[in-house]
Design a protein around this motif. Structure first.
Motif, PDB file in Angstrom:
ATOM      1  N   GLU A 114       1.912  37.472-118.199  1.00 12.78           N
ATOM      2  CA  GLU A 114       2.185  36.323-117.337  1.00 12.78           C
ATOM      3  C   GLU A 114       3.653  35.929-117.522  1.00 12.78           C
ATOM      4  OE1 GLU A 114       0.346  34.665-115.114  1.00 12.78           O
ATOM      5  OE2 GLU A 114      -1.368  36.024-115.378  1.00 12.78           O
ATOM      6  N   ILE A 115       4.394  35.921-116.426  1.00 16.63           N
ATOM      7  CA  ILE A 115       5.824  35.626-116.495  1.00 16.63           C
ATOM      8  C   ILE A 115       6.182  34.562-115.465  1.00 16.63           C
ATOM      9  CG2 ILE A 115       6.327  37.975-117.258  1.00 16.63           C
ATOM     10  CD1 ILE A 115       7.416  38.484-114.413  1.00 16.63           C
ATOM     11  N   ASP A 116       7.397  34.034-115.567  1.00 16.97           N
ATOM     12  CA  ASP A 116       7.868  33.047-114.592  1.00 16.97           C
ATOM     13  C   ASP A 116       8.109  33.695-113.237  1.00 16.97           C
ATOM     14  OD1 ASP A 116       7.857  31.105-116.560  1.00 16.97           O
ATOM     15  OD2 ASP A 116       9.986  31.398-117.059  1.00 16.97           O
ATOM     16  N   GLU A 117       7.926  32.909-112.189  1.00 20.18           N
ATOM     17  CA  GLU A 117       8.222  33.405-110.848  1.00 20.18           C
ATOM     18  C   GLU A 117       9.728  33.597-110.687  1.00 20.18           C
ATOM     19  OE1 GLU A 117       6.555  30.885-107.879  1.00 20.18           O
ATOM     20  OE2 GLU A 117       4.477  31.194-108.552  1.00 20.18           O
ATOM     21  N   PRO A 118      10.144  34.611-109.920  1.00 15.07           N
ATOM     22  CA  PRO A 118      11.583  34.830-109.737  1.00 15.07           C
ATOM     23  C   PRO A 118      12.213  33.725-108.890  1.00 15.07           C
ATOM     24  CG  PRO A 118      10.323  36.282-108.305  1.00 15.07           C
ATOM     25  CD  PRO A 118       9.326  35.607-109.189  1.00 15.07           C
ATOM     26  N   ARG A 119      13.496  33.490-109.111  1.00 16.54           N
ATOM     27  CA  ARG A 119      14.261  32.528-108.324  1.00 16.54           C
ATOM     28  C   ARG A 119      15.255  33.293-107.471  1.00 16.54           C
ATOM     29  NH1 ARG A 119      15.709  27.777-112.775  1.00 16.54           N
ATOM     30  NH2 ARG A 119      13.529  27.221-113.297  1.00 16.54           N
ATOM     31  N   PRO A 120      15.009  33.386-106.178  1.00 16.86           N
ATOM     32  CA  PRO A 120      15.874  34.205-105.321  1.00 16.86           C
ATOM     33  C   PRO A 120      17.305  33.676-105.265  1.00 16.86           C
ATOM     34  CG  PRO A 120      13.821  33.632-104.212  1.00 16.86           C
ATOM     35  CD  PRO A 120      13.902  32.779-105.433  1.00 16.86           C
ATOM     36  N   GLY A 121      18.268  34.602-105.234  1.00 16.67           N
ATOM     37  CA  GLY A 121      19.653  34.250-104.997  1.00 16.67           C
ATOM     38  C   GLY A 121      19.877  34.000-103.512  1.00 16.67           C
ATOM     39  N   PRO A 122      21.096  33.616-103.130  1.00 18.52           N
ATOM     40  CA  PRO A 122      21.375  33.269-101.725  1.00 18.52           C
ATOM     41  C   PRO A 122      21.076  34.386-100.734  1.00 18.52           C
ATOM     42  CG  PRO A 122      23.162  32.540-103.149  1.00 18.52           C
ATOM     43  CD  PRO A 122      22.268  33.382-104.001  1.00 18.52           C
ATOM     44  N   SER A 123      21.276  35.644-101.137  1.00 11.14           N
ATOM     45  CA  SER A 123      21.066  36.766-100.220  1.00 11.14           C
ATOM     46  C   SER A 123      19.756  37.488-100.482  1.00 11.14           C
ATOM     47  CB  SER A 123      22.223  37.764-100.341  1.00 11.14           C
ATOM     48  OG  SER A 123      22.261  38.325-101.640  1.00 11.14           O
ATOM     49  N   GLU A 124      18.831  36.825-101.179  1.00 13.43           N
ATOM     50  CA  GLU A 124      17.558  37.449-101.511  1.00 13.43           C
ATOM     51  C   GLU A 124      16.387  36.773-100.812  1.00 13.43           C
ATOM     52  OE1 GLU A 124      18.200  39.217-105.992  1.00 13.43           O
ATOM     53  OE2 GLU A 124      17.505  37.139-105.796  1.00 13.43           O
ATOM     54  N   VAL A 125      15.418  37.597-100.407  1.00  9.36           N
ATOM     55  CA  VAL A 125      14.147  37.080 -99.906  1.00  9.36           C
ATOM     56  C   VAL A 125      13.136  37.087-101.047  1.00  9.36           C
ATOM     57  CG1 VAL A 125      14.483  37.776 -97.506  1.00  9.36           C
ATOM     58  CG2 VAL A 125      13.464  39.391 -99.126  1.00  9.36           C
ATOM     59  N   LEU A 149       5.133  38.447-107.175  1.00 10.37           N
ATOM     60  CA  LEU A 149       6.260  38.020-106.352  1.00 10.37           C
ATOM     61  C   LEU A 149       7.498  38.806-106.762  1.00 10.37           C
ATOM     62  CD1 LEU A 149       5.802  34.132-106.444  1.00 10.37           C
ATOM     63  CD2 LEU A 149       5.427  35.604-104.442  1.00 10.37           C
ATOM     64  N   ARG A 150       8.310  39.116-105.759  1.00 13.04           N
ATOM     65  CA  ARG A 150       9.565  39.826-106.034  1.00 13.04           C
ATOM     66  C   ARG A 150      10.695  39.216-105.224  1.00 13.04           C
ATOM     67  NH1 ARG A 150      11.026  46.228-105.132  1.00 13.04           N
ATOM     68  NH2 ARG A 150      12.349  46.321-106.988  1.00 13.04           N
ATOM     69  N   ALA A 151      11.835  38.995-105.867  1.00  6.81           N
ATOM     70  CA  ALA A 151      13.058  38.605-105.173  1.00  6.81           C
ATOM     71  C   ALA A 151      13.874  39.869-104.946  1.00  6.81           C
ATOM     72  CB  ALA A 151      13.848  37.608-106.007  1.00  6.81           C
ATOM     73  N   ALA A 152      14.278  40.114-103.708  1.00  7.66           N
ATOM     74  CA  ALA A 152      15.004  41.340-103.389  1.00  7.66           C
ATOM     75  C   ALA A 152      16.153  41.041-102.439  1.00  7.66           C
ATOM     76  CB  ALA A 152      14.062  42.358-102.747  1.00  7.66           C
ATOM     77  N   ASP A 153      17.294  41.672-102.701  1.00  5.53           N
ATOM     78  CA  ASP A 153      18.463  41.500-101.848  1.00  5.53           C
ATOM     79  C   ASP A 153      18.170  42.052-100.458  1.00  5.53           C
ATOM     80  OD1 ASP A 153      21.201  42.210-100.640  1.00  5.53           O
ATOM     81  OD2 ASP A 153      21.744  41.092-102.440  1.00  5.53           O
ATOM     82  N   THR A 169      14.338  47.112-110.679  1.00  7.08           N
ATOM     83  CA  THR A 169      13.222  46.547-111.434  1.00  7.08           C
ATOM     84  C   THR A 169      12.542  45.460-110.604  1.00  7.08           C
ATOM     85  OG1 THR A 169      14.647  44.870-112.447  1.00  7.08           O
ATOM     86  CG2 THR A 169      14.389  46.943-113.652  1.00  7.08           C
ATOM     87  N   GLY A 170      11.439  44.924-111.145  1.00  6.93           N
ATOM     88  CA  GLY A 170      10.821  43.730-110.585  1.00  6.93           C
ATOM     89  C   GLY A 170       9.761  43.917-109.527  1.00  6.93           C
TER      90      GLY A 170
END
Length: 304
Positions: free
Chosen positions: A18-29, A92-96, A86-87
Motif C-alpha cells: 500500500e503506497i501513497d497516490e501519485p501527485r501529477p506534475g503540470p504536464s502529467e495526466v 493509479l499512475r501519473a504519466a507525462d 516505472t509506476g
C-alpha cells in the motif's frame, strides 16, 4: 493505493504494498489503471533499475481521471495507454502526456497495455535498420515480446525475416506473423544477413555479428541469455564482413510511436501476441512464468 513494488528479498523481486497516490506534475495526466503488461527486462534486471519499494511497470492502460494542468494531452474520461520507466503496476499512475496515447474504442485495454515498451522498441529498432525491403533480417529471441513485434514489423517492411528461438515449441505462430525461416537453439543462418535485431546477446550476438554483409548492422536490444558478449572479430574479418554493432535503447517521447502501433492494431495488421493474461492478484505466477520462459509473447495483468 495498492501497487506491485520491487522487493529483492522475495523469490522474484515482487510484492504487493500500500503506497501513497501519485501527485501529477503540470504536464502529467492521472490514470486509473485497468491493465498492465510485464516485460522480461524490467523483471530480470530490476536491481539495476529500481530501488526497494519502488513501483514496477513501464506499460499501463486505463482511463484518465485527471487531465494535465497545462492543458496538454487527453481529457478526463479518455481511454489511454502510457509508457514510462516505472509506476505502471499500480491502481493509479501519473504519466507525462508526451508518453500517453489515446486508445481507440475498438481496442481492448489489455491489448493496448501490451504494446508500448515491446512494440515501440521493435518499431524504433526496425526503423533504425533503414530500408529492409528484400533484405535478410535476423531476429533473435523472436518468441518474446519485442521479438514477436519485430518479426511482424520487419516482415511488413518487406524483409526476409529469419526468426531465432530457444526451442522448437517457442516458434509457435511465428510463420503466421511473417517469419520466412525459423532457427532454434544456437543455429545461425546459412547466408549473410543485412540486419540483426538481437534480444539475446552472448554467443548468438557474436555469431550473428560475423554474418553481417557489408554495410549491415546488428542492434543489441536485449540480454536475455545473460551470457558474456564476446565478439570474435577475426571470424568477422575472415568472412569479409564490414558491418557494425550498435547498442540500442528506445528514445522518448513515445506517444506518436505508440499511436502508430495502435493504428496498426486497429486495422488488424498487428497482433500484440498476449501469451498470458490474468488478474493482477496472480501477478507472482505471471512473473514466474515470464522469467522461466513459459510465456510466448506478452503477459498482461488485469487490475479490474
Amino acid at each position: 493505493m495498492r501497487a506491485l513494488v520491487y522487493d529483492p528479498t522475495t523469490a522474484h523481486g515482487v510484492r504487493f504494498d500500500e503506497i501513497d497516490e501519485p501527485r501529477p506534475g503540470p504536464s502529467e495526466v492521472l490514470i486509473r489503471v485497468e491493465a498492465a503488461s510485464l516485460n522480461f527486462g524490467e523483471l530480470a534486471f530490476a536491481e539495476r533499475q529500481l530501488r526497494p519499494g519502488e513501483v514496477f511497470g513501464k506499460d499501463a492502460s486505463g482511463v484518465v481521471v485527471q487531465a494535465a494542468a497545462d492543458g496538454s494531452g487527453p481529457a478526463e474520461g479518455t481511454r489511454v495507454v502510457s509508457f514510462a520507466g516505472t509506476g505502471g503496476w499500480a491502481q493509479l499512475r501519473a504519466a507525462d502526456t508526451a508518453n500517453v496515447a489515446v486508445v481507440p474504442d475498438s481496442i481492448d485495454l489489455g491489448e493496448a497495455a501490451a504494446v508500448p515498451a515491446a512494440g515501440v522498441t521493435a518499431l524504433q529498432a526496425v526503423r533504425r535498420l533503414g530500408s529492409v525491403l528484400g533484405r535478410r533480417v535476423l531476429v533473435t529471441g523472436a518468441s518474446g515480446g519485442v521479438g514477436r513485434f519485430a518479426v511482424q514489423l520487419a516482415a511488413q517492411a518487406g524483409a526476409h525475416v529469419i526468426a531465432s528461438v530457444g526451442a522448437p515449441e517457442r516458434a509457435e505462430g511465428l510463420e503466421k506473423l511473417g517469419a520466412a525461416e525459423i532457427l532454434t537453439g544456437s543455429a545461425l543462418p546459412d547466408a549473410p544477413v543485412y540486419g540483426v535485431l538481437d534480444n539475446v546477446g552472448g554467443r548468438l550476438l557474436s555469431g550473428a555479428f560475423a554474418l553481417l554483409e557489408p554495410g549491415g548492422v546488428l542492434l543489441s536490444i536485449g540480454w536475455a541469455s545473460r551470457e558474456p558478449d564476446v565478439l570474435h572479430l577475426e571470424e568477422a574479418r575472415m568472412r569479409g564482413g564490414h558491418g557494425r554493432l550498435e547498442p540500442f535503447a528506445v528514445s522518448a517521447p513515445f506517444a506518436a510511436d505508440t499511436s502508430d502501433l495502435l493504428h496498426l492494431l486497429e486495422q488488424g495488421r498487428l497482433d500484440p501476441q498476449i501469451g498470458w493474461r490474468t488478474p493482477w492478484d496472480q501477478a507472482e505466477q505471471a512473473v514466474e512464468a515470464l522469467l522461466t520462459r513459459r510465456i510466448q509473447g506478452k503477459a498482461v495483468l488485469d487490475l479490474v
